[in-house]
Enzyme design. Structure first.
Site, PDB file in Angstrom:
ATOM      1  N   GLY A 170       0.818  -1.217   0.000  1.00  0.00           N
ATOM      2  CA  GLY A 170       0.000   0.000   0.000  1.00  0.00           C
ATOM      3  C   GLY A 170       0.844   1.255   0.000  1.00  0.00           C
ATOM      4  O   GLY A 170       0.574   2.212  -0.737  1.00  0.00           O
ATOM      5  N   ASP A 171       1.891   1.271   0.818  1.00  0.00           N
ATOM      6  CA  ASP A 171       2.805   2.416   0.847  1.00  0.00           C
ATOM      7  C   ASP A 171       3.504   2.597  -0.493  1.00  0.00           C
ATOM      8  O   ASP A 171       3.667   3.719  -0.981  1.00  0.00           O
ATOM      9  CB  ASP A 171       3.861   2.219   1.940  1.00  0.00           C
TER      10      ASP A 171
END
Length: 399
Positions: A170-171
């Protein structure tokens, strides 16, 4: 081969971020020639320096995540530290930050102040939920973005709870959107004569943007995509199978002609010529039958035998690679996906190669992640700070 200078040479980027999303965004820019100045706290710096496997007290991940960057220290709680950072940003093209919304504003480093100092500044803001909305003040890491953005819900097997990927995906997705947004904003300035602007990236939205047809399928049909294990929902066959020697092979034979070649290769001409299996809709309707057949075929052969048959039939397939497999693979080697760098004690080690491959202006690794504050004095001097003032700032804890 002689190459032109890197495509982002001449761009000055300031990074006010820690851990993953912000630093990965600036890492991409640094790999392709931008001058990236990473601002760290004098009290230990980016926590990533101590994450995962440490060599001589420093993370090997740090060596990759901070490659090509300059490290300066500044205490944002000290007025002189803040003044230094504000002056640094006043000369930058891009600022990348991943504080919780409102933190920089409280420090006098919000968009209004920075834009007044530098009207052309592009400010990339990466946060859990974005700069607006009812959740904006909540903390949000990549795991939260993956959950809220839909990825966790569809990942895993239907009879078990959701699972995560083994990396902070996600990052990293948010970082990619941040880099894309920054370059689009710069393009707008160059072509349209526009001013700087804010690139607002929320982690949950970055993941949500990857969710393919999920939204219209729910809106039109009320369909909620669920966890489906290793298969690709609605696309058959595409799955991972276990071989006789306990290895795992991914097979994507979902093209019509590819499926026919696959069936012929495994001795099932009846299925290759079955009109009911000539297209994806027909195959997906008989998904369980097809997957049981492929499972049985793979279980009777070792991995090497399975891959040899599939390669001969031109069926897309791959072993499920570990990092050890990657190190020995000729494709990784031919594409220069491992670069050799040197740690501070002189030990050589390998880090990932640069992506994407540009034919005329490729990226490269100039140096691995630097020691904390290694460039502080040089950067201050470049801004006109005298040696005596630098010493005084260090004495009072501003840097």
């Amino acid at each position: 081969m002689a190459h032109s200078k890197k495509p982002l040479a001449g761009l000055k980027v300031v990074e006010l971020g820690t851990l993953i999303a912000g630093p990965f965004c600036t890492r991409i820019l640094a790999e392709f020639g931008a001058e990236v100045i990473k601002v760290e706290s004098p009290d230990g710096g980016d926590p990533l320096r101590k994450w995962r496997k440490l060599y001589e007290g420093t993370s090997l991940w740090w060596a990759v995540q901070a490659r090509n960057k300059q490290s300066v220290t500044a205490n944002l709680k000290h007025p002189e530290g803040r003044a230094f950072v504000r002056r640094l940003i006043a000369e930058a093209d891009i600022l990348v930050e991943n504080f919780r919304p409102g933190v920089l504003e409280k420090l006098g480093l919000g968009w209004e102040q920075l834009h007044a100092d530098n009207p052309g500044l592009v400010m990339v803001r990466l946060s859990g939920f974005g700069q607006s909305g009812p959740y904006k003040d909540q903390p949000g890491f990549g795991a939260v973005g993956e959950s809220m953005g839909g990825l966790r819900y569809i990942t895993g097997f239907p009879d078990r709870p959701p699972v995560r990927t083994g990396i902070s995906i996600g990052d990293s997705i948010a970082a990619l959107w941040g880099a894309i947004g920054a370059l689009m904003a710069l393009r707008h300035k160059e072509v349209n004569g526009g001013a700087g602007q804010v690139v607002d990236v929320a982690l949950y939205e970055a993941v949500f943007a990857m969710m393919e047809s999920m939204v219209p399928e729910f809106d039109v049909f009320g369909f909620v995509r669920e966890r489906s294990g290793n298969i690709m929902p609605g696309i058959t066959p595409s799955n991972t199978h276990t071989t006789k020697d306990g290895k795992h092979v991914t097979i994507g034979a979902n093209g019509d002609a590819i499926f026919k070649r696959f069936m012929l290769a495994i001795g099932r001409p009846d299925l290759a010529d079955d009109p009911g299996l000539a297209d994806n809709a027909g195959r997906d309707a008989r998904r369980d039958e097809i997957y049981a057949l492929i499972d049985s075929w793979c279980a009777g052969l070792d991995e090497a035998e399975v891959l040899a048959v599939l390669a001969e039939a031109e069926v897309p397939s791959s072993r499920v690679y570990s990092v050890a497999d990657m190190f020995a693979d000729p494709q990784f080697i031919a594409r220069q996906m491992f670069e050799t760098a040197t740690l501070p004690d002189g030990r050589e080690f390998r880090m990932p190669g640069i992506v994407p491959k540009l034919s005329e202006t490729p990226g490269s690794t100039e140096w691995p992640g630097p020691e904390l504050g290694a460039h502080t004095e040089a950067v201050l001097a470049s801004l006109g700070y005298a040696p005596e003032r630098i010493a005084a700032m260090r004495e009072v804890g501003a840097i």
